[in-house]
Design an enzyme around this catalytic site. Structure first.
Site, short mmCIF file in Angstrom:
data_model
loop_
_atom_site.label_atom_id
_atom_site.label_comp_id
_atom_site.label_asym_id
_atom_site.label_seq_id
_atom_site.Cartn_x
_atom_site.Cartn_y
_atom_site.Cartn_z
CE LYS A 166 53.01 -2.20 85.68
NZ LYS A 166 54.45 -2.13 85.30
N GLY A 221 56.05 6.73 79.00
CA GLY A 221 56.85 5.57 78.64
C GLY A 221 57.03 5.44 77.14
CB SER A 222 58.00 2.53 75.14
OG SER A 222 57.01 1.55 75.42
N GLY A 225 54.35 0.47 74.53
CA GLY A 225 53.57 0.23 75.74
C GLY A 225 52.42 1.20 75.87
N GLY A 226 52.66 2.46 75.57
CA GLY A 226 51.61 3.46 75.69
C GLY A 226 50.49 3.24 74.71
CD GLU A 245 56.56 12.44 78.33
OE1 GLU A 245 57.76 12.14 78.20
OE2 GLU A 245 56.11 13.06 79.31
CB CYS A 282 60.87 12.18 77.82
SG CYS A 282 60.51 13.50 78.99
CD GLU A 375 62.66 8.36 72.85
OE1 GLU A 375 63.08 8.86 73.91
OE2 GLU A 375 61.46 8.03 72.69
#
Length: 507
Positions: A166, A221-222, A225-226, A245, A282, A375
Site C-alpha cells: 500500500k 507510521g503513526s 493509523g497503525g 512500528e 522515527c 511524539e
C-alpha cells in the site's frame, strides 16, 4: 463512481505535480492479492530468490539518478540524504540475498530418535516455512528504505512471501517507479511480476488488511493509523500477525557528570540529531533529561545556539506541517513550559527548529502536561530539567515503549563500576529496543545484530524491522515427526543436499 485520482505533490510548494494513478477499488485489491497468492510457488527456489534480490539491487543502482530525483520531488529530503537512503535500500536487498543463500534463518533443528529416554523421543525435524502474501504499508519519511523496495518488502521476498504494497500518498510516483524496477527484476529472473504489486488509497489499505489471502502485514507510521490496522488484523475471522512500528519519543538522559564534562559537545550533537531530516526520523530524540544547574545551562545554551543557526526546512507534506505547528503551539502554551528557541512556521511552506523546556516537577504533575510525553513529528524536542536522579527516574517511569533510549555519560561512568549509570541502563532496557551510550539514535545501522522495535507503542510485536532477523516475521515453524526421509522437504533430508546449517540433537 468515478475513480479517485492519486496525485504527486511538491511539498516545497504544495502544488500538484502529476496524476500518478487512481485509488484501487476493492476488486482491484482482490485481484492483486489473488495474483500474488497464485505466484507464491515461484519463490520456493532459494537460489532464484537470491538472484531476484540481487538483480533488483542492480537495477536500482542503474536507475539511481531517476529514483533520487523522483523521491526528492515528492519529499524534499534532498539528493544527498536520498542517495544515502538508496544505498541503504540496495544494501538491504543484497544482505537478504546473502541470508537466503546462507540458510540459518530457517533455524533447522533435528533431534534423533532415542527410545532409551523416558518417555521415548521420536525422530523430529523442524524448520520454517513462508507465511504467504504479505501486506506492506509504506512509511512517509523513508520513501525508499521503508517503502516499496524497503526492508519489509526485501525481507518478505527473502522469506519466500509475495508482497502487495500500500503506497504512501506522499510519494506515489516514487512508489510506482520502485515497483516497476522490482517487477522488472522478477521477470529478468524468470519469476512472475505479480510477486510485487502496489495499490493506492486509504480504503485500499483497509481492504488489503482484511483480505483472507493476506497472511501477515508490516507497517511503519503513526500510532493512530497503525493501531487501526492492528485492530483490523486482529478482528479478522482468521487473525494475522501485524508487525507495526508506531511511534517513539526516544528519551535521552544526560547525567550531571556528563554535562559537567562536555556540555557544549552534547548540546551541539543533540541539535544535529533533532534536526536531521528536518526532525522526521522515527528515532529523533524527542525528550531529553538535562540536570538543573550551571552545567545543564551550558548544555541548553549550546543546544539553543546550534538550533538557532539551523535554517528552515520543508516537511514531507503540508498536513504534517500543520500538525507540527499546532502541536508545538499546544505544548508551548502549557504552564511552566518555555521555548528558548521557538519552533514553528519558518515560512509559507517551511518550519524552523527549536526546543521546549519544562521542569521535571511540572511534568510529573500530569494533567495537560501529558502531551509532552507524546511524539511531535518534526524538528523539536522537549528538554526536561531535573533536580535529582530520582526525578529523572520518575520521568522515565512515565514513558511507554520506545525504539531507542540514549544515555550521555561521563568517562568515569562508562568504566563499568556498579552505580547510577548501571541502574539507568537497567531502567531504560525495560523501555526500549535499542540502548545507546554517548551516541545519538538517528541513524539505524542495517546489521545482523540490529533491533529496530521496542515495547508498545513503539511496535506491536517483539520483532525488528531492520537487520537480518527481520526475515523471521514472515516465517512459521513446522516440525516433522517420524517422516520418512524421501518424504521430507529437501531442507530437512538426512543427506542435507542443500548444504544448510542445522543443529542436530543439540549440537
Amino acid at each position: 463512481m468515478a475513480a479517485t485520482p492519486v496525485w504527486s505533490v511538491d511539498p516545497r510548494t504544495g502544488k500538484q505535480r502529476e496524476q500518478v494513478a487512481v485509488e484501487a477499488t476493492p476488486e482491484e485489491v482482490d485481484r492483486a492479492v489473488r495474483a500474488a497468492h497464485a505466484a507464491r510457488g515461484a519463490l520456493a527456489d532459494a537460489g532464484l530468490r537470491a538472484d531476484f534480490l540481487r538483480t533488483a539491487a542492480e537495477l536500482f543502482d542503474e536507475a539511481a539518478p531517476l529514483v533520487v530525483e523522483a523521491a526528492d520531488a515528492e519529499t524534499a529530503l534532498g539528493s544527498g540524504r536520498l542517495t544515502g537512503e538508496l544505498a541503504r535500500t540496495t544494501g538491504q536487498l543484497r544482505a537478504f540475498a546473502d541470508a537466503v543463500e546462507e540458510g540459518s534463518y530457517l533455524d533447522i533443528r533435528i533431534d534423533r530418535a532415542d527410545p532409551s529416554l523416558s518417555p521415548p523421543r521420536p525422530e523430529l525435524r523442524r524448520y520454517k516455512v513462508p507465511l504467504g502474501v504479505v501486506a506492506v504499508y509504506s512509511a512517509s519519511n523513508f520513501p525508499l528504505a521503508f517503502s516499496v523496495p524497503g526492508g519489509d518488502t526485501a525481507s518478505a521476498l527473502a522469506a519466500g512471501c509475495p508482497v502487495v504494497v500500500k503506497a504512501h500518498p506522499d510519494h506515489p510516483a516514487t512508489s510506482e517507479l520502485c515497483a516497476s524496477l522490482l517487477r522488472r527484476a522478477a521477470v529478468a529472473c524468470g519469476l512472475p511480476a505479480e510477486l510485487v504489486t502496489v495499490v493506492h488509497g486509504f480504503d485500499a489499505g483497509l481492504e488489503l488488511i482484511r483480505h483472507p489471502l493476506v497472511a501477515a502485514a508490516g507497517f511503519t507510521g503513526s500510532i493512530r493509523g497503525g493501531r487501526a490496522l492492528f485492530d483490523a488484523a486482529a478482528a479478522r475471522p482468521v487473525p494475522i500477525p501485524f508487525h507495526g512500528e508506531l511511534g517513539s519519543l526516544n528519551p535521552v538522559v544526560i547525567t550531571p557528570a556528563a554535562a559537567a564534562e562536555r556540555a557544549e559537545e552534547i548540546g551541539g550533537g543533540l541539535a544535529g540529531s533533532v534536526t536531521l531530516g528536518v526532525g522526521q526520523f522515527c528515532v529523533k530524540p524527542g525528550l531529553v533529561l538535562v540536570p538543573e544547574g550551571p552545567d545543564g545551562d551550558r548544555l541548553t545554551g549550546a543546544l539553543a545556539k546550534s538550533l538557532g543557526e539551523s535554517g528552515p526546512g520543508v516537511l514531507l507534506d503540508h498536513r504534517m506541517r500543520d500538525n507540527f505547528v499546532s502541536g508545538v503551539r499546544e505544548r508551548a502554551a502549557l504552564p511552566g513550559v518555555t521555548a528558548p528557541v521557538t519552533p514553528g512556521p519558518g515560512g509559507e511552506h517551511t518550519v524552523g527548529a527549536g526546543f521546549l523546556s519544562v521542569p521535571a516537577s511540572d511534568l510529573l504533575e500530569g494533567g495537560a502536561h501529558e502531551v509532552l510525553l507524546e511524539e511531535c513529528f518534526g524538528p523539536v524536542t522537549v528538554v526536561v530539567r531535573y533536580a535529582a536522579q530520582r526525578e529523572a527516574a520518575e520521568v522515565l517511569g512515565r514513558l511507554g515503549g520506545n525504539l531507542s533510549a540514549t544515555l550521555q555519560l561521563s568517562a568515569a561512568e562508562t568504566e563499568g563500576a556498579p552505580g547510577p549509570a548501571s541502574a539507568l541502563i537497567a531502567q531504560v532496557t525495560g523501555l526500549a529496543g535499542r540502548i545507546l551510550v554517548n551516541g545519538w539514535p538517528t541513524g539505524v545501522a542495517v546489521a545482523p545484530a540490529q533491533h529496530h522495535g521496542g515495547p508498545y507503542p513503539a511496535a506491536t510485536s517483539h520483532s525488528t524491522s531492520v537487520g537480518g532477523t527481520a526475515i523471521e516475521r514472515w516465517l512459521r515453524p513446522v516440525a516433522y515427526q517420524s517422516v520418512p526421509d524421501a518424504l521430507l522437504p529437501p531442507e530437512l533430508r538426512e543427506a542435507n543436499p542443500l548444504g544448510l546449517p542445522r543443529r542436530v540433537t543439540g549440537a
